[in-house]
Write a protein that holds these residues in place. Sequence first.
Motif, short mmCIF file in Angstrom:
data_model
loop_
_atom_site.label_atom_id
_atom_site.label_comp_id
_atom_site.label_asym_id
_atom_site.label_seq_id
_atom_site.Cartn_x
_atom_site.Cartn_y
_atom_site.Cartn_z
N ALA A 1 0.82 -1.21 0.00
CA ALA A 1 0.00 0.00 0.00
C ALA A 1 0.85 1.26 0.00
O ALA A 1 0.35 2.34 -0.35
CB ALA A 1 -0.92 0.01 1.22
N GLY A 2 2.12 1.14 0.36
CA GLY A 2 2.95 2.33 0.48
C GLY A 2 4.02 2.50 -0.55
O GLY A 2 4.64 3.57 -0.62
N ALA A 3 4.25 1.50 -1.39
CA ALA A 3 5.33 1.61 -2.39
C ALA A 3 5.10 0.61 -3.50
O ALA A 3 4.36 -0.37 -3.35
CB ALA A 3 6.69 1.35 -1.72
N GLY A 4 5.75 0.86 -4.63
CA GLY A 4 5.76 -0.14 -5.70
C GLY A 4 6.53 -1.35 -5.21
O GLY A 4 7.58 -1.22 -4.59
N MET A 5 6.03 -2.53 -5.50
CA MET A 5 6.59 -3.73 -4.89
C MET A 5 6.65 -4.89 -5.86
O MET A 5 5.70 -5.17 -6.58
CB MET A 5 5.74 -4.12 -3.67
N LYS A 6 7.80 -5.54 -5.87
CA LYS A 6 7.91 -6.84 -6.54
C LYS A 6 8.08 -7.87 -5.44
O LYS A 6 9.02 -7.81 -4.65
CB LYS A 6 9.11 -6.87 -7.48
N LEU A 7 7.17 -8.82 -5.39
CA LEU A 7 7.15 -9.81 -4.32
C LEU A 7 7.78 -11.11 -4.80
O LEU A 7 7.40 -11.64 -5.85
CB LEU A 7 5.70 -10.07 -3.88
N CYS A 8 8.74 -11.62 -4.04
CA CYS A 8 9.39 -12.88 -4.37
C CYS A 8 9.18 -13.87 -3.25
O CYS A 8 9.37 -13.54 -2.07
CB CYS A 8 10.90 -12.68 -4.59
N LEU A 9 8.78 -15.09 -3.61
CA LEU A 9 8.52 -16.15 -2.63
C LEU A 9 9.44 -17.33 -2.91
O LEU A 9 9.03 -18.34 -3.47
CB LEU A 9 7.05 -16.59 -2.71
N PRO A 10 10.72 -17.21 -2.55
CA PRO A 10 11.67 -18.29 -2.83
C PRO A 10 11.35 -19.54 -2.02
O PRO A 10 10.82 -19.45 -0.90
CB PRO A 10 13.02 -17.69 -2.43
N ASP A 11 11.69 -20.69 -2.58
CA ASP A 11 11.43 -21.96 -1.90
C ASP A 11 12.63 -22.43 -1.07
O ASP A 11 12.50 -23.40 -0.32
CB ASP A 11 11.07 -23.04 -2.91
N GLY A 12 13.77 -21.78 -1.20
CA GLY A 12 14.95 -22.20 -0.46
C GLY A 12 16.07 -21.19 -0.60
O GLY A 12 15.92 -20.15 -1.26
N PRO A 13 17.23 -21.46 0.02
CA PRO A 13 18.35 -20.50 0.01
C PRO A 13 18.85 -20.13 -1.39
O PRO A 13 19.21 -18.98 -1.62
CB PRO A 13 19.43 -21.24 0.80
N GLU A 14 18.86 -21.09 -2.32
CA GLU A 14 19.36 -20.78 -3.66
C GLU A 14 18.45 -19.78 -4.37
O GLU A 14 18.92 -18.83 -5.01
CB GLU A 14 19.51 -22.06 -4.48
N GLU A 15 17.14 -19.99 -4.28
CA GLU A 15 16.21 -19.05 -4.90
C GLU A 15 16.22 -17.72 -4.17
O GLU A 15 16.05 -16.66 -4.79
CB GLU A 15 14.80 -19.64 -4.93
N PHE A 16 16.41 -17.75 -2.87
CA PHE A 16 16.56 -16.52 -2.08
C PHE A 16 17.74 -15.71 -2.63
O PHE A 16 17.63 -14.49 -2.84
CB PHE A 16 16.79 -16.90 -0.62
N ALA B 1 16.96 -14.24 -6.15
CA ALA B 1 16.04 -13.10 -6.07
C ALA B 1 16.78 -11.84 -5.65
O ALA B 1 16.59 -10.77 -6.23
CB ALA B 1 14.90 -13.40 -5.09
N LEU B 2 17.64 -11.97 -4.65
CA LEU B 2 18.39 -10.81 -4.18
C LEU B 2 19.36 -10.32 -5.25
O LEU B 2 19.55 -9.11 -5.43
CB LEU B 2 19.14 -11.18 -2.90
N GLY B 3 19.95 -11.24 -5.99
CA GLY B 3 20.91 -10.86 -7.02
C GLY B 3 20.27 -10.19 -8.21
O GLY B 3 20.96 -9.48 -8.97
#
Length: 288
Positions: free
Chosen positions: A38-53, A56-58
């Motif tokens: 509600a307060g900012a433009g957002m891309k939401l990522c739902l990784p399933d584990g550390p590698e996807e985490f 997403a950050l990269g």
Amino acid sequence: MAEVATSATSEQLLVVVDPVARRSDGESVRIAKDVLGAGAGMKLCLPDGPEEFARALGRRGSRRPVVVGDDRALIRAVSLLHRHRELAGCALSVVPVGSAVSLARSLGVPAGTVAAARAVLDGVERRMDLLVDDSDGVVLGALRIPPVRAAPGEAEPEGAEPGRPWLRTCQSLVRTLVPAARPSRLAAAPEPGPSRLRVEVDGETLVDLNQPVEAVSVSPGADGTASVEVRPVSVGAEASPLLAEGRTVTVSGAHFRYRADAVVSGPVRTRTWVVREGAWGLTLPTGA
């Protein structure tokens, strides 16, 4: 890994929701997403584990990263950014969700989900010192030798990282197969006894191998130095702790384990930590 893009204002956030947080407290995760969306433009990522985490950050681009998760998720994010030498140009934000959030709170992040999410939107970046060891590991809050026992729900046993539920299952299966008639073999491991360690601060020996110690603690300060406390073994009257401050701390001696934030590492024979002043940025409430 699921990704959902939304938009509200010109600011863009990359919200990475740790899978442990989704499993442990889905309601708090939902609240965090609603407030941030509600307060900012957002891309939401739902990784399933550390590698996807990590992926997403990269791939965050120019978006400001926001971690929704516990202390381990925060440490993982800082470690990844440090490893890629991207901490200097990145202000990290966190909404603590989970049972192990004492580190985030000690750093000044609000305890409540709504308050923490509002701080992401309205807060300011604060640069903080970081301890970096000679294996490129990082310490945000404090390290202790020997490792202190974790509080319930805080840090999992070494080797039982998130994303390896099969290991915990195997460990549980082994426990069920051990004969119940041999209770002495199942007794809890004793607490670590006194250690003989050499602790050096900026090249000066604070305690040497001839003086047994009960505990060593090191934490980054606010002025580019680390605070070091060594508690010698007391004989009769309680021994006064040995205190020092410096930019480089080296511990050596017999093989030892140490707890850095929420993670237990070792055994090692020697380890050196160096303070990196203002190495990473965390978004905190104004005036915190």
